[in-house]
Design an enzyme around this catalytic site. Structure first.
Site, PDB file in Angstrom:
ATOM      1  N   CYS A   1      61.810 136.948  57.993  1.00 44.45           N
ATOM      2  CA  CYS A   1      60.872 135.882  57.596  1.00 44.45           C
ATOM      3  C   CYS A   1      59.673 135.840  58.533  1.00 44.45           C
ATOM      4  CB  CYS A   1      61.570 134.522  57.581  1.00 44.45           C
ATOM      5  SG  CYS A   1      62.550 134.242  56.086  1.00 44.45           S
TER       6      CYS A   1
ATOM      7  N   HIS B   1      67.821 139.276  32.333  1.00 39.42           N
ATOM      8  CA  HIS B   1      68.739 140.418  32.259  1.00 39.42           C
ATOM      9  C   HIS B   1      69.815 140.367  33.326  1.00 39.42           C
ATOM     10  CE1 HIS B   1      66.272 142.620  29.407  1.00 39.42           C
ATOM     11  NE2 HIS B   1      65.253 142.076  30.037  1.00 39.42           N
ATOM     12  N   THR B   2      69.482 139.836  34.490  1.00 40.24           N
ATOM     13  CA  THR B   2      70.457 139.825  35.582  1.00 40.24           C
ATOM     14  C   THR B   2      71.647 138.929  35.238  1.00 40.24           C
ATOM     15  OG1 THR B   2      68.589 140.134  37.040  1.00 40.24           O
ATOM     16  CG2 THR B   2      70.667 139.605  38.076  1.00 40.24           C
TER      17      THR B   2
ATOM     18  N   ARG C   1      60.779 136.014  26.997  1.00 38.35           N
ATOM     19  CA  ARG C   1      61.724 135.114  27.653  1.00 38.35           C
ATOM     20  C   ARG C   1      62.165 134.005  26.711  1.00 38.35           C
ATOM     21  NH1 ARG C   1      62.990 138.000  30.932  1.00 38.35           N
ATOM     22  NH2 ARG C   1      63.200 137.759  33.179  1.00 38.35           N
TER      23      ARG C   1
ATOM     24  N   CYS D   1      64.753 137.721  53.375  1.00 35.98           N
ATOM     25  CA  CYS D   1      65.320 136.781  54.349  1.00 35.98           C
ATOM     26  C   CYS D   1      66.782 137.120  54.630  1.00 35.98           C
ATOM     27  CB  CYS D   1      65.207 135.359  53.794  1.00 35.98           C
ATOM     28  SG  CYS D   1      65.994 134.114  54.832  1.00 35.98           S
TER      29      CYS D   1
ATOM     30  N   CYS E   1      63.902 131.401  55.018  1.00 38.14           N
ATOM     31  CA  CYS E   1      64.317 130.436  56.054  1.00 38.14           C
ATOM     32  C   CYS E   1      63.196 130.153  57.043  1.00 38.14           C
ATOM     33  CB  CYS E   1      65.561 130.927  56.785  1.00 38.14           C
ATOM     34  SG  CYS E   1      65.257 132.251  57.986  1.00 38.14           S
TER      35      CYS E   1
ATOM     36  N   CYS F   1      61.563 134.347  38.840  1.00 37.64           N
ATOM     37  CA  CYS F   1      62.104 135.719  38.864  1.00 37.64           C
ATOM     38  C   CYS F   1      61.074 136.745  38.405  1.00 37.64           C
ATOM     39  CB  CYS F   1      63.387 135.785  38.044  1.00 37.64           C
ATOM     40  SG  CYS F   1      64.163 137.403  38.018  1.00 37.64           S
TER      41      CYS F   1
ATOM     42  N   GLU G   1      66.728 131.302  36.956  1.00 39.53           N
ATOM     43  CA  GLU G   1      65.278 131.147  36.749  1.00 39.53           C
ATOM     44  C   GLU G   1      64.976 129.679  36.485  1.00 39.53           C
ATOM     45  OE1 GLU G   1      63.639 133.866  33.888  1.00 39.53           O
ATOM     46  OE2 GLU G   1      64.227 135.599  35.059  1.00 39.53           O
TER      47      GLU G   1
END
Ligand SMILES: NC(=O)c1ccc[n+]([C@@H]2O[C@H](COP(=O)([O-])OP(=O)(O)OC[C@H]3O[C@@H](n4cnc5c(N)ncnc54)[C@H](O)[C@@H]3O)[C@@H](O)[C@H]2O)c1
Ligand SMILES: [Zn+2]
Ligand SMILES: [Zn+2]
Length: 367
Positions: free
Chosen positions: A98, A41-42, A362, A106, A92, A169, A63
């Site tokens: 982190c 969706h993003t 998906r 992060c 990182c 995702c 993804e």
């Protein structure tokens, strides 16, 4: 090198699959050959123009799963041949967040990533000398991509990448919401609103945590059946009476843990109100529309309900995505029902159409 990629040229128009130029990885970067990529969706949200922070031209996709082909200077945690899942949420292992177990957010490359740039402020993608931006730091609707080392999770070479991409995702988001954010306790009662990729992941996460009762709420009977397969013990057709129905199912008190995975602020409110007095925790995963707000009657909070938000399920990607993949390989998770359609890169816009029609969970692009 020349690679085929799906480019967002213009908001609201279909992506254009074409050849673009991809430069060699620089210091701290990795060249990945994509094997598979989910359509989410993003991607559609940005392609449609609804996302106010969107930019074009850009190569969409986030993804992804693939194989490392080359690494830039100073890259030590990855080498050619490694199997990787891409992370829009990097790790990182050095920044204040982190180093703190309480969050996965992060801080290392947020600013440049939000602008569609790699950490040094430039792009590796271009066309006729003009830069093309990197979507979510990933740009995985392409045969190859260059990504920061800190945004790649090295997973077991045994894991089939055409399903491992789901961990990039929605699946990790749902699993992590139950495992990391809510830390569901064995024997508890859980309610999951939404049975898309995120909600189904949350149902599976509640099951892995040993929940005794898992109620899944959705509008679609077909999706509720999928929830049963992931461990839901009770299925509920969603609607305005959902809270009342959940209270009736739980002796009038509500659930120990509720999860919202719909993106609707009305459902978020239901998730808060269906949480138990005293300690009920509502975990919000959905991304609401621009400007929308969540209404909560304060009395619900004073009487002990709590609300948490969860980005990428609180998953610290390089550490935990490989662990989640191992649990799948060990047979604790069944990913087969999630891959509803297999597409070629050229069919990427069909992936958007299937999603808009809510056809399947998906669509996965095979490269
Ligand atoms: N927090 C994160 O890091 C993160 C990551 C990925 C996705 N998301 C967000 O999570 C949400 C869910 O993603 P998805 O891929 O599973 O979406 P999806 O659209 O596939 O699933 C949403 C489900 O909610 C159901 N639904 C809608 N209204 C409902 C209602 N009133 N009651 C019960 N169910 C209802 C729909 O029937 C659908 O099955 C989206 O908002 C997405 O943007 C968040
Ligand atoms: Zn996604
Ligand atoms: Zn960090």
């Amino acid at each position: 090198m020349r690679v085929r990629a799906a480019v967002l040229e213009e908001f609201g128009a279909p992506l254009v699959v074409q050849e673009v130029e991809l430069a060699e990885p620089r210091a701290g970067e990795v060249l990945v050959r994509l094997v598979a990529c989910g359509v989410c969706h993003t991607d559609l949200y940005t392609a449609s123009g609804a996302d106010p922070s969107g930019y074009a031209p850009a190569v969409l996709g986030h993804e992804g799963a693939g194989v490392v082909e080359r690494v830039g200077d100073g890259v030590r945690s990855l080498a050619a041949g490694d199997h990787v899942v891409t992370l829009f949420s990097p790790q990182c292992r050095e920044c204040a967040h982190c180093l703190d177990p309480r969050t996965n957010l992060c801080l290392a490359i947020r600013e440049q990533q939000n602008k569609g740039l790699l950490p040094d402020g430039t792009t590796r993608l271009s066309r006729d000398g003009d830069p093309i931006r990197h979507f979510m730091g990933t740009s995985t609707f392409a045969e190859h991509t260059v990504m920061p080392e800190i945004a790649l999770a090295k997973v077991s070479p045994e894991a089939p990448l055409d399903r491992a991409c789901l961990f990039a995702c929605g699946l990790s988001t749902g699993l992590g919401a139950a495992i990391n954010t809510a830390k569901v306790e064995p024997g508890s009662t859980c309610v999951v609103f939404g049975a898309g990729m995120v909600g189904l992941g949350a149902v599976a996460g509640c099951r892995l945590q040993g929940a005794e009762r898992i109620v899944c709420v959705d509008l679609s009977a077909a999706r509720l059946e999928l929830a049963r397969g992931q461990g839901a013990t009770d299925l509920l057709q969603g609607g305005p009476d959902s809270v009342q129905e959940i209270l009736e199912m739980t002796g009038g008190l509500g659930a120990d843990y509720t999860f919202e995975a719909t993106g609707s602020v009305g459902v978020m409110r239901q998730a808060v109100e269906a949480a138990r007095m005293g300690w009920g925790l509502a975990t919000i995963c959905g991304v609401a529309g621009k400007g929308e707000t969540l209404d909560i009657v304060p009395r619900f909070l004073i009487t002990g309900r709590r609300v948490a938000g969860s980005s990428f399920g609180g998953v610290k990607g390089r550490d935990q995505v490989p662990q989640l993949v191992d649990r799948w390989l060990a047979g604790e998770l069944d990913l087969e029902p999630f891959v509803s359609h297999r597409l070629t890169l050229d069919e990427v816009n069909r992936g958007f159409e299937l999603m808009e029609a809510q056809d399947g969970i998906r669509s996965v692009i095979d490269f």
